[in-house]
Design an enzyme around this catalytic site. Structure first.
Site, PDB file in Angstrom:
ATOM      1  N   ASP A  37      14.790 -18.729 -11.630  1.00 29.73           N
ATOM      2  CA  ASP A  37      16.045 -18.506 -10.917  1.00 29.73           C
ATOM      3  C   ASP A  37      15.846 -18.523  -9.407  1.00 29.73           C
ATOM      4  O   ASP A  37      16.670 -19.033  -8.658  1.00 29.73           O
ATOM      5  CB  ASP A  37      16.651 -17.144 -11.296  1.00 29.73           C
ATOM      6  N   LYS A 125      21.162  -3.229 -12.498  1.00 28.19           N
ATOM      7  CA  LYS A 125      21.673  -4.586 -12.720  1.00 28.19           C
ATOM      8  C   LYS A 125      20.841  -5.216 -13.838  1.00 28.19           C
ATOM      9  O   LYS A 125      19.714  -5.656 -13.630  1.00 28.19           O
ATOM     10  CB  LYS A 125      21.586  -5.426 -11.446  1.00 28.19           C
ATOM     11  N   LYS A 333      19.160  -7.027  -4.884  1.00 26.35           N
ATOM     12  CA  LYS A 333      18.107  -7.625  -5.706  1.00 26.35           C
ATOM     13  C   LYS A 333      16.728  -7.021  -5.477  1.00 26.35           C
ATOM     14  O   LYS A 333      16.390  -6.623  -4.369  1.00 26.35           O
ATOM     15  CB  LYS A 333      18.023  -9.116  -5.375  1.00 26.35           C
TER      16      LYS A 333
HETATM   17  O1  D41 Z   1      24.272  -5.013 -14.770  1.00 29.05           O
HETATM   18  C1  D41 Z   1      24.898  -5.978 -14.365  1.00 29.05           C
HETATM   19  N1  D41 Z   1      24.391  -7.180 -14.523  1.00 29.05           N
HETATM   20  C2  D41 Z   1      26.233  -5.832 -13.702  1.00 29.05           C
HETATM   21  C3  D41 Z   1      27.011  -6.960 -13.542  1.00 29.05           C
HETATM   22  C4  D41 Z   1      26.708  -4.593 -13.226  1.00 29.05           C
HETATM   23  N2  D41 Z   1      25.989  -3.458 -13.379  1.00 29.05           N
HETATM   24  N3  D41 Z   1      27.907  -4.515 -12.631  1.00 29.05           N
HETATM   25  C5  D41 Z   1      28.678  -5.620 -12.460  1.00 29.05           C
HETATM   26  N4  D41 Z   1      29.863  -5.492 -11.840  1.00 29.05           N
HETATM   27  C6  D41 Z   1      30.635  -6.558 -11.644  1.00 29.05           C
HETATM   28  C7  D41 Z   1      31.927  -6.375 -10.928  1.00 29.05           C
HETATM   29  C8  D41 Z   1      31.700  -5.629  -9.653  1.00 29.05           C
HETATM   30  C9  D41 Z   1      32.556  -7.704 -10.615  1.00 29.05           C
HETATM   31  C10 D41 Z   1      32.833  -5.594 -11.816  1.00 29.05           C
HETATM   32  C11 D41 Z   1      28.246  -6.901 -12.915  1.00 29.05           C
HETATM   33  C12 D41 Z   1      29.117  -7.988 -12.703  1.00 29.05           C
HETATM   34  N5  D41 Z   1      30.297  -7.792 -12.067  1.00 29.05           N
HETATM   35  C13 D41 Z   1      28.828  -9.359 -13.119  1.00 29.05           C
HETATM   36  N6  D41 Z   1      27.997  -9.745 -14.071  1.00 29.05           N
HETATM   37  C14 D41 Z   1      28.016 -11.069 -14.140  1.00 29.05           C
HETATM   38  C15 D41 Z   1      28.872 -11.535 -13.232  1.00 29.05           C
HETATM   39  C16 D41 Z   1      29.390 -10.475 -12.586  1.00 29.05           C
END
Ligand code: D41
Length: 691
Positions: A37, A125, A333
């Protein structure tokens, strides 16, 4: 890694688009990325920068103008009622990363610099696949992937197989409720899946493949057309937000903060990461980032960063979003866990117990927070499967506590004259034969007694209480004696004297004397202890005893053929071969002679009268599931009793051992009139001196 721009910006833009297009297809459609990535991001950013500098060259079909993935044709499309936004990423890993975000939020909310801090929720994340779960009247009615944020794929059947996802919500939940989150795979589940895939491939199954990382395994499993297969893939889920909800006016819930919302989802049975916290201001966000960064390696799943979200839903609304990215959230990140590098060489390392491991020597590369210069190729099969060659460009991965590994090779970067790797048939440390036993993955050095890599282990084993027993010669002392080059092989032990020992660090005269005394005492031993002490692979205490009583004398054991060894009770083909290989190494025999010359002695006896083993000369075929023995156990026990186990039934077969669900082999036995027995009869054969 990639070619520098050549020619005009237009040429470079065209080249980048083509390259990115290819990777997008492999990544999103095939779930089989060809580059890490981080590398994709680099190319993508280069294209973005070029397009920003030359707006006239931007075209609607450029990868920069499209977000997310294209649905596979086979899944039905689902238009999201509320678009699934993407999330802005912050790649700055310093404290400025959180400060910039907090400052932006404050500015857009019109807050003064000296005012009270903004409250955020800090989440993990997860590195998975975003999905939308739609509940109507508290029943899961549809699950869809994020897709491009507007339209995703209907993966309801597969999602229903994930046990962590509630199929039903409690009665307090609103009539329409969409929950959003990430489907991911825990690392142990990923390892187990790949292990199963490798087994299937080894058995010749077509169309099976291993996955390069947990993210792709999760994506591949969710976008798998057969829900029965998806059900076997242990997937996990965690919730991070919501989509459409029955409005408050129609009896929908009243949430004021994101944290409250997550707690409610948790109370309804959705997994929410335990590490989720509220945090005030940039400094607390940074503290969270660093704390999770330290824990990252020990988590049982991959995360590629953390996410910060403004906690108050009213403030979220006020902040709104720009081009599908909310202004109230950012993904921060961590250093990437996969990077590209080149293979400088392939070394073979020899472990303490003689195991040979091929290791790729790499051009130094920063992965997962550390500089990596070596990556294991595990064993011959893995090295072949990945087909890593010197000079190759490879993806290196370092995730969790696991040692760095080569994920895959970029075939298009291979040099034309690159040679395929072959495992050496000789130990690179001592030159003794390296052998790979049937059913084993590893090659092993057979020079146990003189191989420098195995010295410490060999000495410790020889000195063990249940072997020749040298009291007081433990781990630390062996370490010291070998590292100081005072002892290289076992006979050197008996050449130690007081002055040599006294010259060692932390060695008092009393302990030196004690050791010399223990060494002297160890010279008078027994044949089973001595044979066990040699550390021959597969020769444990019981086998050593059996060998000693069967042959009576050491020379007889050393000169025994494989057939003669097979006559010993409990010695099967693998053990017999291992003993033979050991004594075929001239160096091993030399060490034994030197030990005898040093005065190591034991009483020898007469060989035992030959008692034929109960199953000598009989051939068995095992079929179906036996009630108590596994197939391997049954095979081992038949072989230990002198019998042979064949894979298919023929006229030469004496007995077919049939369990439940026996198939064609049983039919064949009946056709050829071969005797069919069950496990109970087999066990009776094994117990009786004759059949
Ligand atoms: O854990 C994640 N990958 C994660 C993805 C997360 N903890 N929070 C997320 N919050 C959002 C918003 C702020 C748009 C509600 C997300 C993602 N979006 C997301 N995952 C893939 C695209 C966007």
């Amino acid at each position: 890694m990639f070619r520098r721009p050549s020619g005009s910006p237009a040429d470079r833009i065209a080249a980048l688009r083509k390259e990115l297009q290819r990777h997008v297809h492999r990544y999103y459609v095939l779930d089989e990325p060809s580059i890490p990535d981080s590398e994709y991001d680099k190319l993508f950013r280069e294209l973005q920068a070029l397009e920003a500098a030359h707006p006239d060259l931007v075209t609607p079909d450029s990868p920069t103008q499209r977000v997310g993935g294209k649905p596979l044709d086979q899944f039905a499309s689902v238009r999201h009622k509320v678009p699934m936004l993407s999330i802005r990423t912050e790649t700055d890993t310093e404290a400025t990363g959180t400060k910039n975000f907090d400052a932006r939020v404050r500015k857009e909310l019109g807050l003064s610099e000296s005012g009270p801090p903004v409250e955020y929720v800090a989440e993990l994340k997860f590195d998975g696949l975003a999905v939308n779960l739609r509940y109507e009247d508290r029943v899961l009615v549809q699950a869809a992937t994020r897709g491009d944020g507007e339209v995703g794929e209907d993966v309801t059947q597969n999602i229903r197989t994930i046990r962590q996802i509630p199929l039903q919500l409690p009665k307090e939940a609103p009539a329409v409720m969409e929950v959003r989150g990430e489907v991911y795979m825990r690392r142990p589940d990923f390892e187990a899946l790949n292990e199963r895939q490798r087994e299937k491939m080894a058995q010749g199954a077509k169309g099976e493949k291993t996955f390069v990382n947990p993210r792709n395994a999760a994506a591949g499993s969710i976008r798998q057309l057969d829900p029965a297969i998806a059900a076997q893939r242990h997937l996990s889920f965690f919730a991070y937000g919501v989509g459409e909800i029955t409005p408050q006016a129609e009896g929908g819930p009243v949430f004021e903060t994101h944290f409250e919302l997550l707690q409610t989802l948790k109370s309804w049975g959705f997994p929410v990461a335990a590490q989720t916290r509220t945090a005030k201001g940039a400094a607390e966000l940074m503290a969270f980032y660093q704390a999770i960064g330290r824990k990252r390696d020990s988590l049982p799943y991959d995360i590629d960063g953390v996410v910060y979200k403004v906690n108050s839903l009213a403030l979220q609304k006020k902040l709104g979003f720009v081009t599908r990215e909310p202004r109230w959230a950012v993904a921060h990140k961590f250093p990437a866990q996969e990077q590209l590098t080149t293979v400088l060489g392939i070394d073979v390392q020899v472990g303490r117990t003689g195991k040979l491991t091929p290791v790729a020597r790499l051009a130094p590369v920063f992965v997962g927070g550390v500089t990596v210069t070596n990556a294991t190729l595990h064993n011959e099969d893995e090295a072949r499967r990945k087909d890593v060659r010197v000079g190759d460009t490879v993806i290196v991965r370092r995730a969790g506590d696991v040692i760095p590994e080569v994920v895959s090779v970029l075939p298009e970067k291979r040099l034309p004259d690159a040679l395929q790797f072959t495992m050496p048939r000789q130990c690179p440390v001592c030159g003794a034969a390296a052998v790979r036993e049937e059913g084993e993955a590893d090659y092993r050095c057979t020079g146990g007694l003189f191989c420098a890599a195995q010295r410490k282990e060999a000495i410790l084993h020889y000195a063990h209480r249940r072997a020749v027993e040298i009291e007081g010669l433990g781990d630390k002392l062996v370490e010291q004696l070998v590292d100081a080059s005072v002892v290289r092989t076992l006979p050197d032990l008996y050449k130690l004297d007081l002055s040599t020992l006294a010259s060692l660090d932390r060695m008092a005269e009393k302990s030196a004397n004690n050791l010399l005394e223990a060494l002297e005492k160890s010279k008078q031993t027994t044949l089973p202890r001595f044979v066990f002490g040699l550390g021959i692979r597969h020769v444990g205490e019981a086998t050593a005893k059996a060998l000693a009583s069967h042959f009576g004398k050491l020379d007889a054991i050393m000169d025994a053929t494989e057939e003669q060894l097979l006559e010993v009770s409990d010695v099967g083909p693998i053990v017999a071969k291992s003993i033979r290989t050991f004594f075929e190494q001239a160096h091993n025999r030399e060490v034994v002679e030197q030990l005898r010359a040093c005065g190591v002695t034991w009483e020898e006896g007469e060989p035992a009268k030959r008692v034929p083993k109960p199953l000598t000369g009989k051939t068995f075929v095992i079929t179906g599931t036996l009630p108590s023995l596994s197939r391997d156990e049954a095979k081992d026990r038949i072989e230990a009793a002198g019998g042979k186990v064949a894979g298919s039934v023929s006229r030469k077969t004496d007995y077919v051992v049939a369990g439940t669900e026996a198939g064609s082999k049983l039919a064949k036995a009946q056709e050829l009139d071969v005797k069919v027995i069950d496990e109970a009869v087999l066990l009776a054969f094994l117990a009786s001196p004759n059949d």
